[in-house]
Motif scaffolding. Structure first.
Motif, PDB file in Angstrom:
ATOM      1  N   GLU A 188      40.035  76.843  20.232  1.00 26.63           N
ATOM      2  CA  GLU A 188      40.116  75.760  19.259  1.00 26.63           C
ATOM      3  C   GLU A 188      41.543  75.214  19.145  1.00 26.63           C
ATOM      4  O   GLU A 188      42.506  75.912  19.448  1.00 26.63           O
ATOM      5  N   HIS A 189      41.630  73.950  18.676  1.00 30.96           N
ATOM      6  CA  HIS A 189      42.937  73.359  18.338  1.00 30.96           C
ATOM      7  C   HIS A 189      43.514  74.095  17.129  1.00 30.96           C
ATOM      8  O   HIS A 189      42.797  74.813  16.429  1.00 30.96           O
ATOM      9  N   VAL A 227      49.919  62.527  13.613  1.00 29.89           N
ATOM     10  CA  VAL A 227      48.622  61.913  13.944  1.00 29.89           C
ATOM     11  C   VAL A 227      47.516  62.400  12.986  1.00 29.89           C
ATOM     12  O   VAL A 227      46.597  61.654  12.652  1.00 29.89           O
ATOM     13  N   LEU A 228      47.630  63.631  12.494  1.00 28.71           N
ATOM     14  CA  LEU A 228      46.584  64.184  11.632  1.00 28.71           C
ATOM     15  C   LEU A 228      46.533  63.501  10.270  1.00 28.71           C
ATOM     16  O   LEU A 228      45.524  63.581   9.563  1.00 28.71           O
ATOM     17  N   ARG A 273      40.967  62.898  19.618  1.00 29.19           N
ATOM     18  CA  ARG A 273      41.574  62.990  20.952  1.00 29.19           C
ATOM     19  C   ARG A 273      42.757  63.964  20.952  1.00 29.19           C
ATOM     20  O   ARG A 273      42.905  64.776  21.849  1.00 29.19           O
ATOM     21  N   TYR A 274      43.551  63.894  19.890  1.00 27.74           N
ATOM     22  CA  TYR A 274      44.705  64.797  19.777  1.00 27.74           C
ATOM     23  C   TYR A 274      44.228  66.262  19.775  1.00 27.74           C
ATOM     24  O   TYR A 274      44.766  67.107  20.486  1.00 27.74           O
ATOM     25  N   ARG A 294      39.499  64.749  31.741  1.00 32.68           N
ATOM     26  CA  ARG A 294      39.966  64.941  33.123  1.00 32.68           C
ATOM     27  C   ARG A 294      41.421  64.505  33.267  1.00 32.68           C
ATOM     28  O   ARG A 294      42.206  65.181  33.920  1.00 32.68           O
ATOM     29  N   LYS A 295      41.742  63.396  32.617  1.00 28.87           N
ATOM     30  CA  LYS A 295      43.120  62.898  32.673  1.00 28.87           C
ATOM     31  C   LYS A 295      44.077  63.954  32.090  1.00 28.87           C
ATOM     32  O   LYS A 295      45.131  64.244  32.658  1.00 28.87           O
ATOM     33  N   THR A 296      43.671  64.534  30.976  1.00 25.56           N
ATOM     34  CA  THR A 296      44.518  65.560  30.338  1.00 25.56           C
ATOM     35  C   THR A 296      44.693  66.759  31.261  1.00 25.56           C
ATOM     36  O   THR A 296      45.800  67.276  31.432  1.00 25.56           O
TER      37      THR A 296
END
Ligand code: SAH
Length: 326
Positions: A248-249, A266-267, A277-278, A308-310
């Motif tokens: 988890e984040h 951002v949160l 996304r973050y 995939r980009k990440t």
């Protein structure tokens, strides 16, 4: 869900009356019964262990006392199963057949006691309960909704996937090992009787007994029962959960600045898309760092373009079936 736990320290499980599992019991979602294995002994000392056949340190839990207890909890009649291979791995099919002699080193009739002297010992010499019955006949008596689980450090790891699967069972029976563990024929016998038998390790370390391991498994299983959690959403997006499982984040609560440390900006932006996304990127990055084995198990076709980009930015190749570290 009915949960039977067999242990030589049943008092240990009074902790299950606390917290959410206690609440689930009072709501009637689960019923937990802890049994003392010694209640199925017949000798004055209520002994459950004996020296290892073949010699060595420590004591091993005797099969007969386990069987009397488990027969009763599983509703099975005692029958002999000479076809069972005592060395078969539980997760292999079948547990029947194979070479059951294990070489010619053990002579059952002259098993040696701890002092090394040959002695006739009822518990070591063959112990018959009945005429052998055909395998198919013996298998029919097991209840398909029941799973018999033995915690064991030398077994496959217990994972969230197992917890999810077991949360659908109606009856779980746990057998807590102590000493050097239990006689390996016990789980193999019940598997041959048609019971769904599992052995699980909760991690790569050795505990004194199965009690802590059972508490761990039970907590992981029961929190997945419908109605167990106040907010069912809290179990949907968690570490190890789902087919493409990630860690988890990181989580934060208020105040947004505490002892001079502010949460990531951002949160607090109020932009849900950006926040999602973050968090997703953070989950991917943390998993790649801490548990790259989980990244290697991801299904690339189920990953979004942004995922995939990440991963590419984190140094993974994502054009194959599963990601590969470059
Ligand atoms: N001789 C065994 C260890 C026995 S420990 C060996 O070396 O593999 C005694 C009991 O504790 C086991 O039978 C099991 O029920 C429990 N136990 C110990 N460590 C465990 C672990 N990591 N996971 C699950 N159960 C464990």
């Amino acid at each position: 869900m009915l949960i039977d736990i067999v242990s030589v320290f049943p008092e240990y499980f009074s902790v299950l009356d606390l917290s959410l599992l206690g609440k689930a019991q009072s709501k009637g979602l689960v019923e937990v019964r802890a049994h003392n294995l010694r209640d199925w002994t017949h000798d004055v000392h209520h002994s459950v262990d004996d020296t290892p056949v073949g010699g060595g340190a420590g004591m091993v839990m005797k099969p007969a006392v386990w069987a009397e207890c488990l027969d009763e909890l599983l509703g099975l009649e005692p029958v002999d199963m000479p076809q069972v291979d005592p060395t078969a791995e539980l997760w292999d099919e079948p547990v029947v057949g194979g070479d059951t002699t294990g070489g010619d080193t053990i002579d059952e009739g002259t098993a040696k006691g701890a002092d090394g002297a040959a002695k006739p010992d009822d518990a070591v010499v063959s112990e018959s309960v009945s005429e052998p019955v055909p395998l198919a006949e013996a298998s029919e008596s097991a209840d398909s909704d029941t799973v018999l689980i033995f915690p064991n450090p030398s077994a496959p790891l217990f994972t969230q996937r197992d917890a999810t699967q077991l949360s659908h069972a109606g009856h779980l029976v746990f057998g807590c090992g102590r000493y050097e563990g239990y006689d390996a024929r016990v789980p193999r016998y019940y598997k041959a009787r048609g019971v769904d038998v599992r052995e699980y390790s909760i991690g790569d370390y050795v505990l004194n007994g199965g009690e802590v391991a059972v508490s761990v498994m039970l907590e992981a299983i029961t929190r997945l029962l419908p109605g167990f959690m106040g907010n069912p959403d809290s179990i949907v997006e968690e570490s190890y959960t789902g087919s493409n499982a990630l860690l988890e984040h990181l989580q934060y609560t208020r105040p947004t600045t505490w002892r001079g440390i502010s949460v990531p900006e951002v949160l607090t932006s109020g932009d849900h898309g950006k926040v999602d996304r973050y968090r997703r990127d953070q989950a991917l990055a943390r998993t790649a760092d801490i548990r790259p084995d989980l990244i290697e198990k991801l299904d690339c076709t189920a990953l979004s373009k942004a995922d995939r980009k990440t991963l590419i930015a984190l140094g993974w190749e994502v054009s194959g079936r599963n990601p590969r570290r470059l």
